[in-house]
Scaffold this active site. Structure first.
Site, short mmCIF file in Angstrom:
data_model
loop_
_atom_site.label_atom_id
_atom_site.label_comp_id
_atom_site.label_asym_id
_atom_site.label_seq_id
_atom_site.Cartn_x
_atom_site.Cartn_y
_atom_site.Cartn_z
N ASP A 183 0.83 -1.19 0.00
CA ASP A 183 0.00 0.00 0.00
C ASP A 183 0.87 1.25 0.00
OD1 ASP A 183 -2.68 1.36 0.62
OD2 ASP A 183 -1.42 2.06 2.28
N GLU A 217 1.38 -0.39 -5.04
CA GLU A 217 0.46 0.69 -5.39
C GLU A 217 1.28 1.94 -5.71
OE1 GLU A 217 -3.39 3.11 -3.60
OE2 GLU A 217 -1.71 2.60 -2.30
#
Length: 573
Positions: free
Chosen positions: A213, A239
Site C-alpha cells: 500500500d 500501489e
C-alpha cells in the site's frame, strides 16, 4: 489505501501519484513470479472465514491463481463506521476486524488446499492519523506505539504533502505525511527490521505475496532494503499511481516488483462508455505506465470505484464486459475485484459487535461478489495464456471479437441489441461451451461459427474446456446411463466414473469415463451400458500430478433397466 479525506481537509484528488527519483536501488532478492496460471481476485473487506470458504467453494474450482486479502494487522478502530481505518495500522499483531491470527492461518491453509495462493495487503508507509484504541484493544498515540515505535521512528520535522508536491517535489511526497498519517522513517534500519519482521511473520503463516500500500510514498531504495530482509521470494505488487507530468513514474519501482497499472482502468472506462472498436491496438502505446510483464491490471479497485476514475459494479453490463475484455486480452496480470455494495463512499462493510466484519453473503445484496460472474472467464484466461491476438473483428462501433492463438475466442457486444453473424474464430472444429453461460458454439471445419451475441453481453469459448456432455448411441440391449456427481474440486482436478463393467473401465482408472464440469459442481456424463445388468462403480478424482483419489467405500451399485435410460444422482463421499 488512498482515501482518507475525512482525516484531514486534503481532498482525495490531491493524492495523485508521485515518488522521488530512484537512486541506485539496493540489491534485492529475485521477484517471485506472479500467480501463473490464473488471475488474482481481490476480496476486499471480506473476513478470514469468508475468504476461506470462498477459496474452497469458488476460487479453487474456478482456477483463480491467488486471492488478495485486506490488511491483516491490528488497526485504529472507527467501530465499523468506515472502511479506511484498516489502512491505519496500530501494531503488527494479527488482531484485525477480519479475524484473529488463528482464523487468518486457517484461511491461508484452506486457500492453499484449494490451489489458491494468498496475497496480503501490507500497510508499511505509515501508522495512524487519529484514534487511540485499536480493534485488538491496544492503546496508542499518533507517534507513540508502545513496544513498537516512538516519535524518533517517524520522519521529523513533520510536514504534509501538498498537491503541488506531486509535480514539483518528490522528496516531500516520500518524506511528508500523506493526509495526516504518521509517516514512518523507512530509512531507519530499526523501522525496516520491524516492517520486515511483520512481513516475515505473514510468510511464515503461508502468505505468498504482498500488495504494498502507498508504495509511491516510500523511497524505492528503502523498499529494496526492506525486501532484502524478507525470507523466501514473495511476489510483490505495489500501489504506485500514475499521474500526469509528475516528478516520478511507476517505472521506478519495477526493480522491486510488479506495479499496479492505474491507467488501465481509466482507459477501460473511456472505451466502455465510448466505442470499444478502438481496443484493437490496446497496449502500452496507449500511455500505460509500465510494460505488460510488470503490470497488475484491473478495471477498478476500492479507491477508484469510489473516486469516479474507473467503472465500478454500479455500471452493470459495461463493467462486466470490461472485465471480460481484461481476462481475454494479453496485457499484464489481471486482478478481478469484489468488495461490498455502498452508497456512502466512506461507509464500512457489514459489521457487528464494535465493527468486526460479518461473513460475506452473496445473496443479501450487501456484497458485490462480482468475481463469481467471471469464473468461466478464469478458465479462458488460463487456456489462452501466452498466445497472440488474431481474427480481430469490429462493426465500427461497439461490437468486437478476437481469437487467442487457436486456444480461445471471444465476442463482446456493448450495444443495445443482439448481433448475429458468422465469425472467424481461429479454433478447431467442434462444439464448445460458452464460458459466460448460455449454451454452446459450434465451430465448423473452416474455423467459422454463426453466433448470436446478446445485447450488452459476450460469448467466450476455449479449447480444453468443458463441453456439452454428449449422449452416446444406444444400441439394442443397451441403456443410456447418466452419471451426475456433485463433487468439489480445485483447478486441475477432474472427475471420472469407473466400475466393474467394461464400459466403465473394468475398475482401471486409466480407462475411467471422464465427466464434464460444464454444470459444476455437478460433473456429468452419459454412458451406454448393457441392459438388465448389475453394475458397481465409484467416482475418482485425477489430480494435476497424475495421482488418483478414490472416493470412500462402499462401492455404489445399481441394476440397469431392460430398456430406456437411467440416471444416477450422487454426491462425492
Amino acid at each position: 489505501m488512498r482515501s482518507y479525506k475525512v482525516i484531514v481537509t486534503t481532498v482525495l484528488s490531491a493524492l495523485a501519484s508521485a515518488v522521488v527519483v530512484v537512486p541506485a536501488v539496493l540489491s534485492a532478492p529475485a521477484q517471485a513470479a506472479p500467480p501463473t496460471p490464473g488471475p488474482i481476485v481481490k476480496l476486499w473487506n471480506w473476513n478470514w472465514n469468508s475468504v476461506a470458504r470462498e477459496c474452497t467453494d469458488v476460487l479453487g474450482p474456478a482456477g483463480y491463481g491467488a486471492v488478495q486479502v485486506s490488511p491483516p494487522s491490528d488497526s485504529m478502530s472507527k467501530g465499523g463506521s468506515v472502511w479506511w481505518d484498516i489502512y491505519q495500522p496500530a501494531r503488527y499483531t494479527l488482531n484485525s476486524k477480519f479475524g484473529d491470527e488463528n482464523a487468518f492461518r486457517n484461511m491461508v491453509n484452506a486457500c492453499h488446499a484449494a490451489g489458491v495462493k494468498v496475497h496480503a495487503d501490507a500497510v508499511v508507509n505509515h501508522m495512524t492519523g487519529q484514534g487511540s484504541r485499536s480493534y485488538g484493544g491496544y492503546d496508542f498515540g499518533k507517534y507513540n506505539y508502545p513496544g513498537l515505535y516512538s516519535s524518533w521512528d517517524f520522519h521529523s520535522p513533520t510536514c504534509g504533502i501538498n498537491s503541488g508536491d506531486y509535480a514539483n517535489d518528490g522528496w516531500r511526497v516520500q518524506n511528508c505525511e500523506l493526509v495526516g498519517l504518521s509517516d514512518l522513517n523507512t530509512g531507519s534500519d530499526y523501522v525496516r527490521n520491524q516492517i520486515a519482521g511483520y512481513l516475515n511473520k505473514l510468510t511464515d503463516l503461508g502468505v505468498d505475496g504482498f500488495r504494498i500500500d502507498a508504495a509511491k510514498h516510500i523511497n524505492p531504495g528503502d523498499l529494496a532494503a526492506i525486501k532484502s530482509k524478507l525470507r523466501g521470494s514473495p511476489y510483490i505488487h505495489q500501489e504506485v499511481i500514475q499521474g500526469d507530468n509528475e516528478a516520478v513514474t511507476p517505472s521506478q519501482y519495477t526493480g522491486i516488483g510488479d506495479v499496479h497499472e492505474f491507467v488501465y482502468g481509466r482507459k477501460m472506462k473511456e472505451q466502455f462508455t465510448g466505442q470499444i472498436k478502438w481496443l484493437s491496438t490496446f497496449g502500452q502505446s496507449w500511455g500505460l505506465s509500465v510494460p505488460s510483464d510488470k503490470a497488475v491490471v484491473f478495471v477498478d479497485n476500492h479507491d477508484t470505484e469510489r473516486n469516479g476514475s474507473t467503472l465500478n459494479y454500479k455500471y452493470g453490463d459495461a463493467y462486466k464486459l470490461a472485465n471480460v475484455f481484461m481476462l481475454a486480452w494479453p496485457y499484464g496480470t489481471p486482478r478481478v475485484y469484489s468488495g461490498f455494495t455502498w452508497n456512502n463512499s466512506e461507509g464500512g462493510p457489514p459489521s457487528a459487535n464494535g465493527g468486526f466484519v460479518t461473513d460475506a453473503d452473496c445473496g443479501n445484496g450487501q456484497w458485490s461478489c462480482f468475481h463469481r460472474q467471471m469464473s468461466g472467464m478464469v478458465g479462458f484466461n488460463r487456456a489462452v495464456a501466452g498466445t497472440p491476438v488474431g481474427n480481430w473483428y469490429d462493426n465500427g462501433n461497439n461490437v468486437i471479437a478476437f481469437s487467442r492463438g487457436g486456444k480461445g475466442w471471444v465476442a463482446i457486444n456493448n450495444e443495445g441489441g443482439s448481433v448475429t453473424r458468422t465469425f472467424s474464430t481461429g479454433l478447431p472444429a467442434g462444439t464448445y461451451a460458452n464460458d459466460l453461460g448460455g449454451g454452446s458454439v459450434t465451430v465448423g471445419s473452416n474455423g467459422t461459427a454463426s453466433v448470436t451475441v446478446p445485447a450488452k453481453g459476450a460469448v467466450a469459448i476455449h479449447t480444453g474446456g468443458p463441453g456439452p456432455s454428449p449422449t452416446p448411441t444406444v444400441n439394442p440391449g443397451e441403456v443410456a446411463a447418466s452419471f451426475n456427481a456433485n463433487v468439489t474440486t480445485y483447478y486441475g482436478q477432474n472427475v471420472f466414473v469407473v466400475g466393474d463393467v467394461e464400459e466403465l473401465g473394468g475398475w482401471d482408472p486409466a480407462k475411467a469415463v471422464a465427466l464434464s464440469s460444464a454444470s459444476y459442481p455437478v460433473w456429468k456424463a452419459t454412458v451406454s451400458l448393457p441392459s438388465g445388468t448389475a453394475v458397481s462403480y465409484k467416482y475418482v478424482k485425477k489430480n494435476p500430478d497424475g495421482s488418483v483419489t478414490w472416493e470412500s467405500d462402499p462401492n455404489r451399485s445399481f441394476t440397469t433397466p431392460s430398456g430406456g435410460a437411467v440416471t444416477r444422482d450422487d454426491t462425492w463421499r
